[in-house]
Design an enzyme around this catalytic site. Structure first.
Site, PDB file in Angstrom:
ATOM      1  N   HIS A 115      35.601  43.118  29.598  1.00 15.27           N
ATOM      2  CA  HIS A 115      35.128  41.975  28.821  1.00 15.27           C
ATOM      3  C   HIS A 115      36.184  41.599  27.781  1.00 15.27           C
ATOM      4  O   HIS A 115      36.825  42.475  27.194  1.00 15.27           O
ATOM      5  CB  HIS A 115      33.808  42.301  28.116  1.00 15.27           C
ATOM      6  CG  HIS A 115      32.749  42.840  29.028  1.00 15.27           C
ATOM      7  ND1 HIS A 115      32.030  42.040  29.889  1.00 15.27           N
ATOM      8  CD2 HIS A 115      32.307  44.111  29.215  1.00 15.27           C
ATOM      9  CE1 HIS A 115      31.170  42.792  30.562  1.00 15.27           C
ATOM     10  NE2 HIS A 115      31.329  44.048  30.184  1.00 15.27           N
ATOM     11  N   ASN A 171      33.839  28.536  13.829  1.00 19.29           N
ATOM     12  CA  ASN A 171      34.818  29.579  13.496  1.00 19.29           C
ATOM     13  C   ASN A 171      34.372  30.229  12.193  1.00 19.29           C
ATOM     14  O   ASN A 171      34.546  29.670  11.113  1.00 19.29           O
ATOM     15  CB  ASN A 171      36.206  28.963  13.354  1.00 19.29           C
ATOM     16  CG  ASN A 171      37.275  29.988  12.985  1.00 19.29           C
ATOM     17  OD1 ASN A 171      36.985  31.157  12.768  1.00 19.29           O
ATOM     18  ND2 ASN A 171      38.519  29.553  12.913  1.00 19.29           N
ATOM     19  N   HIS A 204      52.502  41.819  12.925  1.00 20.17           N
ATOM     20  CA  HIS A 204      52.673  40.971  11.740  1.00 20.17           C
ATOM     21  C   HIS A 204      54.042  40.291  11.783  1.00 20.17           C
ATOM     22  O   HIS A 204      55.072  40.953  11.813  1.00 20.17           O
ATOM     23  CB  HIS A 204      52.558  41.825  10.470  1.00 20.17           C
ATOM     24  CG  HIS A 204      52.197  41.049   9.255  1.00 20.17           C
ATOM     25  ND1 HIS A 204      52.875  39.909   8.862  1.00 20.17           N
ATOM     26  CD2 HIS A 204      51.217  41.228   8.328  1.00 20.17           C
ATOM     27  CE1 HIS A 204      52.340  39.434   7.757  1.00 20.17           C
ATOM     28  NE2 HIS A 204      51.329  40.209   7.411  1.00 20.17           N
ATOM     29  N   CYS A 220      41.724  35.414   9.352  1.00 22.71           N
ATOM     30  CA  CYS A 220      40.750  35.599  10.429  1.00 22.71           C
ATOM     31  C   CYS A 220      40.894  36.923  11.171  1.00 22.71           C
ATOM     32  O   CYS A 220      40.016  37.290  11.952  1.00 22.71           O
ATOM     33  CB  CYS A 220      40.851  34.451  11.430  1.00 22.71           C
ATOM     34  SG  CYS A 220      40.476  32.833  10.721  1.00 22.71           S
ATOM     35  N   HIS A 238      30.637  26.991  19.887  1.00 24.06           N
ATOM     36  CA  HIS A 238      29.686  25.877  19.920  1.00 24.06           C
ATOM     37  C   HIS A 238      28.500  26.131  18.989  1.00 24.06           C
ATOM     38  O   HIS A 238      28.071  25.228  18.259  1.00 24.06           O
ATOM     39  CB  HIS A 238      29.193  25.666  21.355  1.00 24.06           C
ATOM     40  CG  HIS A 238      28.244  24.525  21.499  1.00 24.06           C
ATOM     41  ND1 HIS A 238      26.870  24.685  21.478  1.00 24.06           N
ATOM     42  CD2 HIS A 238      28.459  23.191  21.651  1.00 24.06           C
ATOM     43  CE1 HIS A 238      26.282  23.514  21.630  1.00 24.06           C
ATOM     44  NE2 HIS A 238      27.225  22.593  21.733  1.00 24.06           N
ATOM     45  N   HIS A 250      38.784  35.640  19.543  1.00 24.16           N
ATOM     46  CA  HIS A 250      38.555  34.957  18.271  1.00 24.16           C
ATOM     47  C   HIS A 250      38.296  33.469  18.507  1.00 24.16           C
ATOM     48  O   HIS A 250      39.035  32.803  19.231  1.00 24.16           O
ATOM     49  CB  HIS A 250      39.772  35.145  17.361  1.00 24.16           C
ATOM     50  CG  HIS A 250      39.784  34.261  16.157  1.00 24.16           C
ATOM     51  ND1 HIS A 250      38.736  34.232  15.257  1.00 24.16           N
ATOM     52  CD2 HIS A 250      40.699  33.372  15.705  1.00 24.16           C
ATOM     53  CE1 HIS A 250      39.019  33.363  14.298  1.00 24.16           C
ATOM     54  NE2 HIS A 250      40.200  32.830  14.547  1.00 24.16           N
TER      55      HIS A 250
END
Length: 469
Positions: A335, A372, A247, A168, A368, A339
């Protein structure tokens, strides 16, 4: 004497020239987003409550305990009824998908989104210098990037990068590749394609850690057009200010919390382990430690340092020290583009950064409406902010993403011009933004299928799920 003065003047002029040239070269390395296009699948791919019930009923490996687990997971997921799934699910072939299903899923996204983006920007395929494609769970030969090159007839010297397995957080990894390529090439245009293939990874078994992914992941994608051409900067939407990648793959616990694997029955799926929240928190904290000093004002760093020093001194003196001081990222960020990994992910980031509900509204509404969508989810969140006309010139947008490995990547964008004033420009939220933020976020699954919690395993009949639709 005149000769000496001339030599001094020449040296000073040469030094000024060198400094100016280095400054000028740095300007050619800036990374701008000219435009982007999020993908909205057709309505016949919408996963409403009724169809999800049919899909669960078809999954013969599920028992009553799995149905109860899924009901609880779906109700608390924060996902609505207008998200999208792959076509093979609607064709009833989720148990035996073919390679063609994955390729069709990608072709539909690419042909729709790339064409819209190129048409709107006025950039021809022949003007693309760099192509970066990231789709984590679909590998084919020729590659997906080669399919795009063939379809749009890109130049033979285009610089190509095809990423898989990045999870992702792949969108920002791809962005980092483009940023580094721009350091070596002037006046370059890059096409960045980010999506995920669900067709070959829809899980049909009964392992709870793997059926959870069916509740969260949905079809989507985004295409971005980037440039370092100074002549185009006035047309740009965003300028990349900073990007940090973390990582934790060296930690076994972090590495194993998100895995594509086969279950005990040999069924392929995506495993989400119980150690995932801990791994995400650890990576998030390390990432914030590195990016914080780069994006926050000095006054906030000094305030946090002083408060932390006082807090530690009070702890040593056994005096009531209260909670540990927190750094306020809102002093350097306007802002927050979070994710949409799930409701729990959004809640955790809100708590850790002490954000308001207004700050996390774009992420909640995106979860919503679209679910995802993996690496592309950040851009749906950004599109929500744009549609709500929140993005003004000079604003700073902080993007935060997580991915298998385990990775946490983040970056800071500067808004180049006021956004959201153009109608009919292809914003994915354009036809529904007036109904958001939604006043009713209650998931209808409990209303329709809550009776499952009262069932007994001895007399449970899965056909009752269809009768209750």
């Amino acid at each position: 004497m005149e000769l000496l003065m001339l030599m001094y003047a020449s040296s000073i002029l040469y030094l000024i020239f060198i400094l100016w040239r280095r400054f000028d070269e740095r300007r050619d390395k800036d990374c701008y987003v000219l435009d982007y296009q999020c993908y909205k699948p057709t309505d016949d791919r919408m996963l409403d409550t009724g169809f999800c019930g049919e899909l669960l009923q078809r999954t013969k490996n599920l028992g009553l305990l799995e149905y109860k687990f899924l009901l609880k997971a779906i109700v608390s997921s924060g996902i609505g009824e207008q998200t999208y799934g792959p076509r093979m699910v609607f064709a009833g072939r989720e148990g035996n998908p073919a390679l063609a299903d994955g390729l069709l899923e990608m072709d539909e996204f690419v042909h729709d989104s790339v064409q819209k983006l190129l048409d709107r920007s006025g950039i021809a395929p022949s003007q693309i210098d760099v192509l970066v494609v990231n789709v984590s769970m679909l590998a084919c030969v020729p590659s997906l990037s080669a399919r795009i090159i063939n379809h749009y007839k890109l130049r033979h010297d285009v610089k190509v990068y095809n990423l898989t397995g990045m999870g992702c957080s792949a969108s920002l990894i791809s962005m980092d590749i483009v940023r580094n390529v721009f350091k070596s090439y002037k006046n370059a245009n890059a096409l960045l394609v980010t999506s995920e293939s669900l067709s070959s990874n829809w899980y049909c078994g009964n392992d709870r850690s793997m059926i959870l992914s069916n509740c969260l992941f949905r079809s989507g994608g985004c295409v971005m057009l980037l440039t370092n051409n100074r002549a185009l900067k006035d047309r740009a939407m965003f300028k990349l200010k900073c990007l940090i990648r973390t990582h934790h793959g060296a930690r076994d616990e972090s590495y194993g919390c998100c895995l594509q694997k086969e279950d005990d029955q040999g069924l392929l799926g995506f495993h989400l382990g119980k150690s995932l929240p801990k791994a995400a928190t650890r990576a998030f904290v390390d990432n914030l430690k590195e990016i914080g000093p780069k994006i926050l004002p000095a006054r906030e760093l000094l305030r946090y340092g002083a408060m932390t020093l006082v807090w530690k001194m009070r702890r040593r003196s056994a005096k009531p020290s209260g909670p540990r001081p927190a750094i306020d990222f809102r002093t350097g960020v306007d802002h927050f583009c979070i994710h949409t990994g799930g409701k729990a992910v959004i809640d955790a980031i809100r708590a850790n950064l002490q954000l308001s509900e207004h700050d996390v509204e774009p992420a909640r509404m995106t979860l919503h409406r679209f679910g995802n969508t993996s690496a592309s989810s950040l851009w749906y969140v950004l599109a929500y902010m744009e549609a709500k006309r929140r993005l003004k010139r000079g604003n700073r947008v902080f993007m935060i993403s997580f991915g298998a490995g385990f990775k946490c990547n983040s970056c800071l964008w500067e808004v180049v011009r006021d956004l959201g004033n153009e109608r009919g420009k292809g914003n994915v939220w354009e036809d529904c933004i007036e109904s958001y933020p939604s006043k009713n976020m209650v998931n209808p699954f409990m209303e329709k299928y809550g009776w499952i919690n009262q069932e007994d395993a001895s007399n449970f009949n899965r056909d009752a799920i269809v009768r209750h639709n």
